[in-house]
Design a protein around this motif. Sequence first.
Motif, PDB file in Angstrom:
ATOM      1  N   LEU B  30     -46.930-109.907  39.423  1.00 19.82           N
ATOM      2  CA  LEU B  30     -48.540-109.646  39.634  1.00 19.82           C
ATOM      3  C   LEU B  30     -48.362-107.825  39.541  1.00 19.82           C
ATOM      4  O   LEU B  30     -47.501-107.292  40.236  1.00 19.82           O
ATOM      5  CB  LEU B  30     -49.043-109.937  40.914  1.00 19.82           C
ATOM      6  CG  LEU B  30     -50.525-109.885  41.217  1.00 19.82           C
ATOM      7  CD1 LEU B  30     -51.193-110.558  40.227  1.00 19.82           C
ATOM      8  CD2 LEU B  30     -51.017-110.180  42.393  1.00 19.82           C
ATOM      9  N   GLU B  31     -49.381-107.482  38.735  1.00 22.00           N
ATOM     10  CA  GLU B  31     -49.701-105.937  38.759  1.00 22.00           C
ATOM     11  C   GLU B  31     -51.209-105.869  39.472  1.00 22.00           C
ATOM     12  O   GLU B  31     -52.057-106.278  38.728  1.00 22.00           O
ATOM     13  CB  GLU B  31     -49.325-105.506  37.414  1.00 22.00           C
ATOM     14  CG  GLU B  31     -48.153-105.290  37.025  1.00 22.00           C
ATOM     15  CD  GLU B  31     -47.865-104.572  35.479  1.00 22.00           C
ATOM     16  OE1 GLU B  31     -48.892-104.163  35.061  1.00 22.00           O
ATOM     17  OE2 GLU B  31     -46.835-104.425  35.210  1.00 22.00           O
ATOM     18  N   ALA B  39     -59.205-111.319  44.083  1.00 20.78           N
ATOM     19  CA  ALA B  39     -59.220-112.123  44.824  1.00 20.78           C
ATOM     20  C   ALA B  39     -57.955-113.114  44.479  1.00 20.78           C
ATOM     21  O   ALA B  39     -57.692-113.265  43.470  1.00 20.78           O
ATOM     22  CB  ALA B  39     -60.482-113.048  44.771  1.00 20.78           C
ATOM     23  N   LEU B  40     -57.516-113.669  45.461  1.00 21.06           N
ATOM     24  CA  LEU B  40     -56.111-114.381  45.606  1.00 21.06           C
ATOM     25  C   LEU B  40     -56.682-115.617  45.820  1.00 21.06           C
ATOM     26  O   LEU B  40     -56.915-115.842  47.233  1.00 21.06           O
ATOM     27  CB  LEU B  40     -55.088-113.750  46.510  1.00 21.06           C
ATOM     28  CG  LEU B  40     -53.655-113.781  45.830  1.00 21.06           C
ATOM     29  CD1 LEU B  40     -53.233-113.423  44.689  1.00 21.06           C
ATOM     30  CD2 LEU B  40     -52.737-113.038  47.072  1.00 21.06           C
ATOM     31  N   VAL B 216     -57.122-114.206  40.869  1.00 20.83           N
ATOM     32  CA  VAL B 216     -55.626-114.548  40.632  1.00 20.83           C
ATOM     33  C   VAL B 216     -55.218-115.846  41.471  1.00 20.83           C
ATOM     34  O   VAL B 216     -55.378-115.879  42.576  1.00 20.83           O
ATOM     35  CB  VAL B 216     -54.563-113.516  40.923  1.00 20.83           C
ATOM     36  CG1 VAL B 216     -52.929-114.013  40.804  1.00 20.83           C
ATOM     37  CG2 VAL B 216     -54.582-112.456  40.104  1.00 20.83           C
ATOM     38  N   THR B 217     -54.669-117.019  40.665  1.00 24.96           N
ATOM     39  CA  THR B 217     -54.565-118.220  41.414  1.00 24.96           C
ATOM     40  C   THR B 217     -53.166-118.411  41.731  1.00 24.96           C
ATOM     41  O   THR B 217     -52.263-118.290  40.663  1.00 24.96           O
ATOM     42  CB  THR B 217     -55.220-119.160  40.459  1.00 24.96           C
ATOM     43  OG1 THR B 217     -56.627-118.966  40.114  1.00 24.96           O
ATOM     44  CG2 THR B 217     -55.444-120.660  41.305  1.00 24.96           C
ATOM     45  N   HIS B 225     -52.906-118.874  37.403  1.00 25.41           N
ATOM     46  CA  HIS B 225     -53.901-117.969  36.484  1.00 25.41           C
ATOM     47  C   HIS B 225     -53.928-116.475  36.891  1.00 25.41           C
ATOM     48  O   HIS B 225     -54.021-116.368  38.054  1.00 25.41           O
ATOM     49  CB  HIS B 225     -55.176-118.802  36.614  1.00 25.41           C
ATOM     50  CG  HIS B 225     -54.967-120.235  36.088  1.00 25.41           C
ATOM     51  ND1 HIS B 225     -55.166-120.678  35.051  1.00 25.41           N
ATOM     52  CD2 HIS B 225     -55.303-121.386  37.059  1.00 25.41           C
ATOM     53  CE1 HIS B 225     -54.907-122.333  34.860  1.00 25.41           C
ATOM     54  NE2 HIS B 225     -55.029-122.439  36.307  1.00 25.41           N
ATOM     55  N   ASP B 226     -54.603-115.822  35.925  1.00 22.73           N
ATOM     56  CA  ASP B 226     -54.859-114.335  36.449  1.00 22.73           C
ATOM     57  C   ASP B 226     -56.154-114.149  35.417  1.00 22.73           C
ATOM     58  O   ASP B 226     -55.969-113.844  34.021  1.00 22.73           O
ATOM     59  CB  ASP B 226     -53.599-113.434  35.974  1.00 22.73           C
ATOM     60  CG  ASP B 226     -53.771-112.052  36.341  1.00 22.73           C
ATOM     61  OD1 ASP B 226     -54.960-111.751  36.812  1.00 22.73           O
ATOM     62  OD2 ASP B 226     -52.953-111.382  36.362  1.00 22.73           O
ATOM     63  N   ASP B 227     -57.325-114.301  35.912  1.00 21.72           N
ATOM     64  CA  ASP B 227     -58.546-114.212  35.067  1.00 21.72           C
ATOM     65  C   ASP B 227     -59.392-112.820  35.554  1.00 21.72           C
ATOM     66  O   ASP B 227     -60.054-112.916  36.607  1.00 21.72           O
ATOM     67  CB  ASP B 227     -59.333-115.509  35.533  1.00 21.72           C
ATOM     68  CG  ASP B 227     -58.602-116.781  35.257  1.00 21.72           C
ATOM     69  OD1 ASP B 227     -57.864-116.649  34.091  1.00 21.72           O
ATOM     70  OD2 ASP B 227     -58.573-117.573  35.928  1.00 21.72           O
ATOM     71  N   PRO B 228     -59.568-111.965  34.625  1.00 17.54           N
ATOM     72  CA  PRO B 228     -60.599-110.960  34.714  1.00 17.54           C
ATOM     73  C   PRO B 228     -61.926-111.585  34.618  1.00 17.54           C
ATOM     74  O   PRO B 228     -62.112-112.555  33.879  1.00 17.54           O
ATOM     75  CB  PRO B 228     -60.351-109.860  33.710  1.00 17.54           C
ATOM     76  CG  PRO B 228     -59.470-110.577  32.669  1.00 17.54           C
ATOM     77  CD  PRO B 228     -58.956-111.837  33.358  1.00 17.54           C
TER      78      PRO B 228
END
Lengths: 411, 250
Positions: B30-31, B39-40, B216-217, B225-228
């Motif tokens: 993760l960055e 949000a995590l 970020v899920t 998942h990493d969704d903007p």
Amino acid sequence: MAWVASRYALRSVGRNLRRTALSIVGIGVGCALALFMESMNRGREELFARAGAYSGAGHLRVVPEGWRLRRDPRLRLADWRADLAAARALPGAAAVTARARAQVLLAMGNHVVPLEMVGVDPENEPRTYRFVRTVAEGRYLAPEDAGAAVVGKAVAERLEAGLGDEILATTVGKGGDIESGLFRIVGIVATGSDDIDASICQVTLVDVERLTGLTGAGEVTVVLRDYRGADAARAGLAARVPRGDDVLTWGELSPEFKGHLEQDSATNRFVRGVILLIVLLGVASAQLAAVLERRREFAVLAALGMSGARMVRLVLQEAVALALAGAAAGLALGVPLLWLFARKGLDFRRFMGSSYAFQGILIEPVIYGDLGAWVVPWALGIALVATVVASLYPAWFAARTDPAVALRVAQ
Amino acid sequence: MSELILEARGVTKVFRQGKLEVPALRGVDLEVREGEFLALVGPSGSGKTTFLNLAGALDAPTGGELVVLGRRIGDLSRRQRAELRLRSLGFVFQAYNLVPVLTARENVEFVLELQGVAPAARAERAGEVLAELGLADLADRRPSELSGGQQQRVAVARAVAARPRLVLADEPTANLDGENAEILMHLMREMRERHGMTFLFSTHDPRVVEHAVRVVTLVDGRVAHDDPVAPEPPHEILPRIGKARAGTGV
């Protein structure tokens, strides 16, 4: 404005009032008991020092050089008048007197008593030797009382002598010859202790000089207003006495007596230590419980970046607040108790009669406690040391809190 | 491109329970860049709190590489991690975790005091931040005299008072009702925009997720998942909180 951390520590003390109150009472009781022990110890020391001093030893004594090891009564001071003047000029001196001693055989008829005859200055002797203040029969010596003697009751009984009788004193003179002199009994002293009554035979200083052929005095005895100043006064006096003379303190004069006192003090210290240990364990337990209860809070503080050292300081600040309250409680409980025993004393008459003698010193059976300004620093010192030491482990425990673990457990 | 605040490469974390080893993170990559509002999310046990603890230098990873604000967390001593938390990180906890014997103002000032801020400056800063969060009138109340929402706002004030670069919030709205959760999220975003802070928070609450700029899920200790999310939703709430609703229990 006080630091937030200090306010935090202070308010934390009040979180669990019941536990805090119990801790304060515990510290207070321990503090009061320790103060009581110290008060009685001081009173006993003062009593013993006074008893020793007024039993003839004084608080300081100027003696001929070498006397300390030889204890030979025939040794005489280099310049006893200069010693006397120096002792009288000593600040804090309450009474000063000169003496000369001689080992003699007292005889009357076919009765003989060996003892140490003491030549005294009749004007000053009663101020340093309390046993001759109350003469049971007859009178005490007068300054120009040539050939007069005051003896103890036991001496008179062993000689079967009474007031007005003449007794023969025989000693080894200056050149080794046997010298004798006649003395008339003008007074009989009864101290209540046979041991002490069997050792008293006083004549004037001039009579001992005449009997022994040794001129001058063998000692100058000083009684101080406060025995605690003996060491300082000794140094002052030692600097003033002529070469060839030495100054000893009462402890050096009666090492057995001093040893007895030190043994008693050591016992007292041990008992005080046990009391403090019990207080310490109680406080440690309460403090540890307080820290455990706040484990989550310490974890949060750690998470916010509080260092272990700061956390230790925080718990110790709480301990200091607790100690101050405990010291106040100790004073509130202890001072009335100390006042009572300083006024009425602790009476041992039931166990040891009206008095008892130790090493030729007559000890009064009532010990009065000491009450003075010393109780405040003592109470603070005891409470602070016990509480802070007791809080070190809980503080260390708090400082070791792992925030991740503690917060995970808390959730 | 903005500065990299957090960089995780294959981060693992294993907890030991006696002889049993429980992997909480199984290789997180993760960055997080400066100014993000991230949000995590994920189911219980997915590793959200564990990752936040690592990101917050509360714990060290078992494996992989985690760099926060240029510092490799695994290489830091306890004292260095505490120093990093004190100087550069802010925390908001699910259960508020305010110091109960201190007032709202003192709770905020305490962190500034730990940082060595002078008394006058910290009083001024605490006053400012409490006012920003609509708590000016409640500053002298203790946590027990505040509602849950107010307590959590004080916790946010405490977290942001020292102007940290990264604020970590673990389920910050879990104990709040919908309205208070909404207000809190608006306030956090306001803080982020006003002071340029980066927010990384975990949540289960879909209404909270709506406020995130990036979601970020985590699933089973990995990034699933990493969704903007774009564009950012509006949040005109501060004036209303600060002036009209302070002291009303919100």
